[in-house]
Design an enzyme around this catalytic site. Structure first.
Site, short mmCIF file in Angstrom:
data_model
loop_
_atom_site.label_atom_id
_atom_site.label_comp_id
_atom_site.label_asym_id
_atom_site.label_seq_id
_atom_site.Cartn_x
_atom_site.Cartn_y
_atom_site.Cartn_z
N ASP A 1 82.71 -5.71 -13.10
CA ASP A 1 81.95 -6.59 -12.20
C ASP A 1 82.70 -6.71 -10.87
O ASP A 1 83.91 -6.99 -10.86
CB ASP A 1 81.83 -7.96 -12.89
CG ASP A 1 80.89 -8.92 -12.19
OD1 ASP A 1 79.93 -8.45 -11.54
OD2 ASP A 1 81.12 -10.15 -12.29
N THR B 1 79.74 -18.85 -14.43
CA THR B 1 80.00 -20.28 -14.27
C THR B 1 79.56 -21.12 -15.47
O THR B 1 80.31 -22.00 -15.94
CB THR B 1 79.29 -20.78 -12.98
OG1 THR B 1 79.90 -20.12 -11.87
CG2 THR B 1 79.39 -22.28 -12.81
N HIS C 1 72.94 -11.70 -9.21
CA HIS C 1 74.27 -12.33 -9.32
C HIS C 1 74.14 -13.82 -9.00
O HIS C 1 73.12 -14.26 -8.49
CB HIS C 1 75.23 -11.70 -8.30
CG HIS C 1 75.77 -10.37 -8.73
ND1 HIS C 1 77.09 -10.17 -9.04
CD2 HIS C 1 75.15 -9.19 -8.90
CE1 HIS C 1 77.26 -8.91 -9.39
NE2 HIS C 1 76.10 -8.28 -9.31
N GLY C 2 75.20 -14.55 -9.30
CA GLY C 2 75.21 -15.98 -8.96
C GLY C 2 74.07 -16.71 -9.64
O GLY C 2 73.42 -17.57 -9.05
N HIS D 1 77.67 -17.44 -5.88
CA HIS D 1 78.53 -17.63 -7.05
C HIS D 1 79.01 -19.08 -7.17
O HIS D 1 79.07 -19.79 -6.17
CB HIS D 1 79.75 -16.70 -6.96
CG HIS D 1 79.39 -15.24 -7.10
ND1 HIS D 1 79.43 -14.37 -6.05
CD2 HIS D 1 78.98 -14.53 -8.18
CE1 HIS D 1 79.07 -13.16 -6.48
NE2 HIS D 1 78.79 -13.23 -7.75
N GLY D 2 79.37 -19.47 -8.38
CA GLY D 2 80.02 -20.76 -8.58
C GLY D 2 79.06 -21.89 -8.94
O GLY D 2 77.88 -21.65 -9.22
P1 13P Z 1 77.69 -17.45 -11.49
O1 13P Z 1 78.87 -17.96 -10.74
O2 13P Z 1 76.42 -18.08 -11.00
O3 13P Z 1 77.82 -17.60 -12.97
O4 13P Z 1 77.55 -15.88 -11.18
C1 13P Z 1 78.29 -14.94 -11.88
C2 13P Z 1 78.23 -13.58 -11.29
O5 13P Z 1 77.41 -13.26 -10.45
C3 13P Z 1 79.21 -12.60 -11.78
O6 13P Z 1 79.10 -11.38 -11.12
O1 G3H Z 2 81.33 -12.98 -9.63
C1 G3H Z 2 82.19 -13.02 -10.48
C2 G3H Z 2 82.86 -14.18 -10.97
O2 G3H Z 2 82.12 -15.32 -11.18
C3 G3H Z 2 84.17 -14.44 -10.30
O3 G3H Z 2 85.02 -13.96 -11.22
O4 G3H Z 2 87.07 -15.35 -10.89
O5 G3H Z 2 86.98 -13.41 -12.47
O6 G3H Z 2 87.00 -12.99 -10.01
P1 G3H Z 2 86.62 -13.94 -11.12
ZN ZN Z 3 78.56 -11.60 -9.06
#
Ligand code: 13P
Ligand code: G3H
Ligand code: ZN
Length: 297
Positions: free
Chosen positions: A73, A246, A200-201, A170-171
């Site tokens: 990822d 997350t 993503h996110g 993200h987050g």
């Molecule tokens: P979240 O932070 O919304 O869980 O997204 C995760 C993500 O996109 C990992 O690649």
């Molecule tokens: O997008 C990916 C994750 O949410 C961030 O992952 O903290 O392992 O780099 P990481």
């Molecule tokens: Zn991501």
């Protein structure tokens, strides 16, 4: 992921960091009879060590009664991605979204050229996953994925899946006010591109997990994620892989806090991490049900 896009469901791509998260996801997939993608980021490789984390993931895949794939990822550098191709990953992401359009095409094409001969599929990203609230239409257009650029990008790179920016980030703090995805843009993207699209996110940041974490001392005020009704709409418009990190982290940490608060004499790591793993597993199972991948293995 091609069957997922064709048949209107999405494969959960769940981020793992260690033995507990990895077995939580593998057990969830087996119980739900769901295919699943174990995602490993470069920072996890740094944290756990490539041989350890790949060893665990390969063991999970070998023992699993359902298909488990191992995915890099957010690989940002060619060398990192190349190492993962060598190490036996099933698929890799080359995230060139922070690069100029032409540079993103070049690095993605280089990755496709080394990955495809080994049967490894490639995900790329176009557009930026950044907060879009309170931005003008022009500013949004500069951040979110442009459908014509995306079509050109896919044709020039030969990539297998494409992560698109449609308003997620993200987050745990995705939106300050209304939580909304740009589904109009996604519709145009899905009309122009036939390969599976990736979201993503995508964590929903469940209020009950925030409440539990807060009850046991966390300070996560203002956390907000994707409303669950948006997943179905996004899947109907071509999203076939949905990334979640997350929500798994929140479930794990809220439970560690709960155990440590309620059992102040406990110091056996297994009694602390075991319930936390169970909480992660429940999150993983709920995503499989929600994304329609349950029963598809
Ligand atoms: P979240 O932070 O919304 O869980 O997204 C995760 C993500 O996109 C990992 O690649
Ligand atoms: O997008 C990916 C994750 O949410 C961030 O992952 O903290 O392992 O780099 P990481
Ligand atoms: Zn991501």
């Amino acid at each position: 992921m091609v069957p997922a896009r064709k048949n209107g469901y999405a494969i959960p791509a769940l981020n793992v960091q260690n033995l507990e998260s990895l077995t939580a996801v593998a057990e969830a997939a087996a119980e739900e009879k769901s295919p699943v993608i174990l995602q490993i980021t470069p920072s996890v490789i740094k944290y756990a060590g490539l041989p350890y984390i790949v060893g665990l993931a390969k063991t999970a895949a070998q023992l699993s009664p359902v298909p488990i794939s191992i995915h890099l990822d957010h690989g940002e550098e060619f060398d990192t991605v190349a190492k993962c191709v060598q190490a036996g990953f099933s698929s890799v992401m080359i995230d060139g979204s922070f690069r100029k359009f032409e540079e993103n095409i070049n690095i993605t094409k280089r990755v496709v050229d080394i990955a495809h001969p080994k049967g490894v599929s490639v995900e790329a990203e176009l557009g930026k996953l950044a907060g879009i609230e309170e931005r003008s239409v022009d500013e949004r257009d500069a951040i979110l994925t442009d459908p014509d650029d995306a079509k050109e990008f896919v044709e020039k790179t030969g990539v297998d899946t494409l992560a698109v920016a449609i308003g997620t980030s993200h987050g745990a703090y995705k939106f300050k006010s209304e939580a909304k995805l740009d589904l109009e843009r996604l519709k145009i993207l899905s009309e122009k591109i036939s390969i599976p699209l990736v979201l993503h996110g995508a964590s929903s940041v469940p209020p009950e997990l925030i409440e539990k974490a807060t009850k046991y001392g966390a300070t996560l005020g203002g956390a907000k994620g994707i409303p669950e009704d948006q997943y179905k709409k996004a899947i109907a418009l071509g999203i076939a892989k949905i990334n979640i990190d997350t929500d798994l982290r929140l479930a794990f940490t809220a439970t560690v806090r709960e155990v440590l608060t309620n059992s102040t004499k406990e110091f056996d790591p297994r009694k602390i991490l075991g319930p936390a793993k169970e909480a992660m597993k429940q999150v993983a199972k709920s995503k499989m049900q929600l994304f329609g991948s349950s029963g598809k293995a």
